[in-house]
Write an enzyme that holds these catalytic residues in place. Structure first.
Site, short mmCIF file in Angstrom:
data_model
loop_
_atom_site.label_atom_id
_atom_site.label_comp_id
_atom_site.label_asym_id
_atom_site.label_seq_id
_atom_site.Cartn_x
_atom_site.Cartn_y
_atom_site.Cartn_z
N LYS A 55 0.88 -1.16 0.00
CA LYS A 55 0.00 0.00 0.00
C LYS A 55 0.92 1.22 0.00
O LYS A 55 1.44 1.59 1.05
CB LYS A 55 -0.91 -0.01 1.24
CG LYS A 55 -1.88 1.17 1.34
CD LYS A 55 -3.11 0.99 0.48
CE LYS A 55 -4.12 2.14 0.75
NZ LYS A 55 -5.38 1.99 0.01
N ASP B 83 -5.14 -0.75 5.38
CA ASP B 83 -5.58 -1.72 4.38
C ASP B 83 -4.72 -2.99 4.41
O ASP B 83 -5.23 -4.11 4.29
CB ASP B 83 -5.54 -1.09 2.98
CG ASP B 83 -6.67 -0.10 2.77
OD1 ASP B 83 -6.72 0.51 1.69
OD2 ASP B 83 -7.52 0.06 3.67
N SER C 100 -18.19 -5.69 -4.61
CA SER C 100 -19.23 -6.08 -3.66
C SER C 100 -20.50 -6.43 -4.43
O SER C 100 -21.26 -5.53 -4.83
CB SER C 100 -19.48 -4.93 -2.66
OG SER C 100 -20.42 -5.33 -1.70
N GLY D 46 -20.61 -8.33 1.84
CA GLY D 46 -20.62 -8.85 3.21
C GLY D 46 -19.40 -9.66 3.57
O GLY D 46 -19.07 -9.79 4.75
N1 LIG Z 1 -17.43 -7.52 -0.63
C1 LIG Z 1 -17.47 -6.83 0.52
N2 LIG Z 1 -18.01 -7.38 1.63
C2 LIG Z 1 -18.07 -6.68 2.78
N3 LIG Z 1 -17.63 -5.44 2.94
C3 LIG Z 1 -17.08 -4.86 1.87
C4 LIG Z 1 -16.96 -5.50 0.60
N4 LIG Z 1 -16.38 -4.66 -0.24
C5 LIG Z 1 -16.14 -3.54 0.46
N5 LIG Z 1 -16.57 -3.66 1.71
C6 LIG Z 1 -16.50 -2.69 2.79
O1 LIG Z 1 -16.63 -1.40 2.23
C7 LIG Z 1 -15.64 -0.55 2.83
C8 LIG Z 1 -14.71 -0.08 1.71
O2 LIG Z 1 -14.08 -1.21 1.14
P1 LIG Z 1 -12.53 -1.14 0.87
O3 LIG Z 1 -11.80 -0.69 2.09
O4 LIG Z 1 -12.10 -2.45 0.28
O5 LIG Z 1 -12.53 0.03 -0.21
P2 LIG Z 1 -11.25 0.59 -0.95
O6 LIG Z 1 -11.62 0.72 -2.36
O7 LIG Z 1 -10.08 -0.28 -0.60
O8 LIG Z 1 -11.06 2.04 -0.31
P3 LIG Z 1 -9.69 2.92 -0.25
O9 LIG Z 1 -9.74 3.81 -1.44
O10 LIG Z 1 -9.82 3.63 1.04
O11 LIG Z 1 -8.53 1.98 -0.25
C9 LIG Z 1 -14.90 -1.36 3.87
O12 LIG Z 1 -15.51 -1.14 5.15
C10 LIG Z 1 -15.13 -2.77 3.44
O13 LIG Z 1 -15.12 -3.69 4.52
C1 LIG Z 2 -9.55 7.96 2.79
C2 LIG Z 2 -10.01 7.03 1.69
N1 LIG Z 2 -10.50 5.79 2.30
C3 LIG Z 2 -8.88 6.73 0.72
N2 LIG Z 2 -7.79 6.09 1.41
C4 LIG Z 2 -8.40 7.95 -0.03
C5 LIG Z 2 -9.40 8.35 -1.07
C6 LIG Z 2 -8.98 9.58 -1.83
C7 LIG Z 2 -10.04 10.00 -2.82
C8 LIG Z 2 -9.73 11.34 -3.47
C9 LIG Z 2 -10.81 11.72 -4.49
O1 LIG Z 2 -10.98 10.98 -5.50
O2 LIG Z 2 -11.54 12.70 -4.24
MG LIG Z 3 -8.45 0.08 0.45
#
Ligand SMILES: Nc1ncnc2c1ncn2[C@@H]1O[C@H](COP(=O)(O)OP(=O)(O)OP(=O)(O)O)[C@@H](O)[C@H]1O
Ligand SMILES: C[C@H](N)[C@H](N)CCCCCC(=O)O
Ligand SMILES: [Mg+2]
Length: 226
Positions: free
Chosen positions: A37, A50, A174, A205
């Site tokens: 990350k 993450d 999801s 979920g």
């Molecule tokens: N398939 C899933 N089942 C359960 N929860 C999910 C699922 N996909 C996403 N979530 C939940 O939605 C939220 C956002 O998911 P995730 O952290 O994977 O997003 P992200 O795209 O990695 O965000 P970031 O840009 O912050 O890295 C989290 O709380 C995660 O647990």
């Molecule tokens: C805090 C959040 N969960 C991510 N790690 C960062 C997302 C940045 C998004 C910026 C944007 O597209 O406006």
């Molecule tokens: Mg993430």
């Protein structure tokens, strides 16, 4: 070894859960994932980020964070607010190349693909500099299931391809228990409109599951890119 960049059509689309599922699928094939990350935001030093969530779901996979920042914002914005210096592009590249010597590397961006993860550079710049070092690079695009995802997915895929980088496929982060008409049709339309394979769908979920239950099921949800 391969370097796969896990990006998404937005923040909160499921990149982390998808990264965990990809790591499990690699382990199931006897491969050795390494999760990076480059920039984690929205966490204090003691909070789980993450990478910790991937390890909770997939098991104690190798990996590292490039930097962590407090504000739940884009990395360059969060760095500006706390007067922090983000790791340089060459440093982040070298860390990926070192890991790729003995692992299949998964690099999770922050938010969508054009979000700066360094001082005025983004995941595409990082991927390009890794590719220029002679390492095979590909992107997995994590997308939402429902109405609106077609446009967001094509925009993301085309932004990646515009930089002559490879999109390995789209993965639905999801998948709803009761998909509506749009979600059902998107299973057909996502590969048609993006021109890349649909690698699978992660059931809604499952991010809340315990690690062993998640790891037992994850390989069923997706097909690893070639
Ligand atoms: N398939 C899933 N089942 C359960 N929860 C999910 C699922 N996909 C996403 N979530 C939940 O939605 C939220 C956002 O998911 P995730 O952290 O994977 O997003 P992200 O795209 O990695 O965000 P970031 O840009 O912050 O890295 C989290 O709380 C995660 O647990
Ligand atoms: C805090 C959040 N969960 C991510 N790690 C960062 C997302 C940045 C998004 C910026 C944007 O597209 O406006
Ligand atoms: Mg993430």
């Amino acid at each position: 070894m391969t370097v796969w960049f896990v990006t998404g059509t937005d923040t909160e689309v499921g990149k982390t859960v998808a990264t965990a599922a990809l790591a499990v699928a690699l382990l199931a094939e006897g491969r050795s994932p390494y999760v990076i990350k480059p920039a984690q935001t929205g966490v204090e030093s003691v909070d789980a980020g993450d990478l910790d969530e991937v390890r909770r779901l997939a098991g104690n996979v190798a990996g590292h964070e490039g930097v962590r920042l407090k504000a739940p914002l884009a990395p360059d914005t969060a760095a500006r607010l706390e007067g922090a210096t983000l790791p340089g592009l060459a440093d982040q590249r070298d860390a990926i190349l070192t890991a790729a010597e003995s692992h299949d590397v998964l690099v999770e961006g922050a938010g969508g693909v054009l979000v700066p993860v360094g001082e005025a550079w983004n995941l595409l710049d990082l991927a390009q500099t890794v590719a220029h070092a002679g390492t095979e690079v590909g992107f997995v695009v994590v997308a939402r299931a429902g109405l609106g995802t077609l446009n967001h997915s094509v925009l993301t895929v085309q932004a990646i391809q515009h930089r002559s980088l490879t999109v390995l496929g789209v993965l639905i982060g999801s998948w709803p228990e009761q998909p509506d008409l749009a979600a059902e049709q998107n299973l057909l339309d996502l590969p048609l409109i993006t021109g890349v394979p649909l690698l699978g769908r992660i059931p809604a979920g499952v991010g809340a599951l315990d690690g062993p239950t998640f790891a037992a099921a994850a390989p069923e949800w997706l097909t690893l890119p070639d």
